[in-house]
Scaffold this active site. Structure first.
Site, mmCIF file in Angstrom:
data_model
loop_
_atom_site.group_PDB
_atom_site.id
_atom_site.type_symbol
_atom_site.label_atom_id
_atom_site.label_comp_id
_atom_site.label_asym_id
_atom_site.label_seq_id
_atom_site.Cartn_x
_atom_site.Cartn_y
_atom_site.Cartn_z
ATOM 1 N N HIS A 35 0.800 -1.893 0.396
ATOM 2 C CA HIS A 35 1.237 -2.153 1.684
ATOM 3 C C HIS A 35 2.527 -2.332 1.970
ATOM 4 O O HIS A 35 3.103 -1.639 2.938
ATOM 5 C CB HIS A 35 0.347 -3.407 2.283
ATOM 6 N N HIS A 72 -2.868 -3.742 -4.458
ATOM 7 C CA HIS A 72 -3.269 -3.600 -2.728
ATOM 8 C C HIS A 72 -2.131 -4.008 -2.112
ATOM 9 O O HIS A 72 -1.583 -3.208 -1.033
ATOM 10 C CB HIS A 72 -4.501 -4.515 -2.472
ATOM 11 N N GLU A 73 -1.673 -5.296 -2.070
ATOM 12 C CA GLU A 73 -0.676 -5.752 -1.162
ATOM 13 C C GLU A 73 0.782 -5.003 -1.537
ATOM 14 O O GLU A 73 1.678 -4.966 -0.361
ATOM 15 C CB GLU A 73 -0.514 -7.251 -1.288
#
Length: 217
Positions: free
Chosen positions: A24, A20-21
């Site tokens: 980003h 997820h990170e």
């Protein structure tokens, strides 16, 4: 959550938060901002992404957070669009992970149709549980983070689309975190459902399992 169940859910949590990170950070980098890259966030090393307290919260309480990815708006060519893309990259990665893990799970269930073989193997059964929890956690991260409540990713997407007055946007951000915690606390303590994330996760998991079965994955 007991220790055994915790061991089953840890791989899904670590994988989900890390990817997820990373997504980003990668999206911001591809859009022209090197902030996350310079901070060492373009990596699949969980240590670079996982916040200790947020990790403990997600294990014990079912919700939590990772280290937020920073970016410099001045480096983005189209601020509103690019902010929305960066915000959406994280939840979408969890959706893709959830689908992949569910399809692998579907393949296992179809391959080992003999329940005696499946349940008689500790390895297969443990792998099944890791995949099941991993898929559920990633679907949960996808749905939860798309809620339009600050500081969740969904709020950044919503703000980019609405183009609100900065003063109004700041006021919403101020009450967003307390409101989110209040909802979660009320749900847990009063045993009522305000945001039915569990149901949505189950529906999404069931849908993908059905699609996997129909396509013969």
């Amino acid at each position: 959550m007991d220790i055994k169940t915790t061991l089953y859910v840890l791989p899904g949590i670590i994988l989900g938060l890390t990817v997820h990170e990373f997504c980003h950070a990668y999206c911001a980098y591809k859009l022209g901002d090197n902030t996350a890259k310079d901070q060492g966030r373009l990596t699949f090393n969980p240590i670079k992404h996982i916040d200790l307290f947020g990790f403990i919260f997600i294990v014990l309480a079912g919700f939590g957070w990772a280290k937020p990815v920073e970016f410099n708006p001045a480096n983005l060519k189209n601020l509103r669009r690019d902010k929305a893309l960066i915000a959406a990259a994280g939840p979408l990665s969890n959706l893709i992970l959830g689908v992949i893990l569910t399809l692998i799970l579907r393949s296992m269930l179809d391959r080992f149709v003999d329940e005696n073989v499946f349940y008689g193997s500790n390895f297969l059964y443990n792998l099944y549980l890791v995949l099941f929890y991993g898929a559920s956690i990633n679907f949960g991260l996808f749905i939860f983070n798309l809620l339009p409540i600050p500081p969740l990713d969904g709020s950044h997407i919503a703000f980019s689309g609405l183009n609100l007055n900065p003063e109004i946007e700041n006021k919403i951000r101020t009450i967003g975190m307390p409101a989110l915690f209040l909802i979660i606390i009320v749900q847990n303590m009063a045993n009522i459902t305000i945001i039915p994330i569990g149901k949505w996760v189950n529906d999404l998991l069931t849908f993908v399992l059905h699609i996997g079965s129909s396509t013969g994955f």
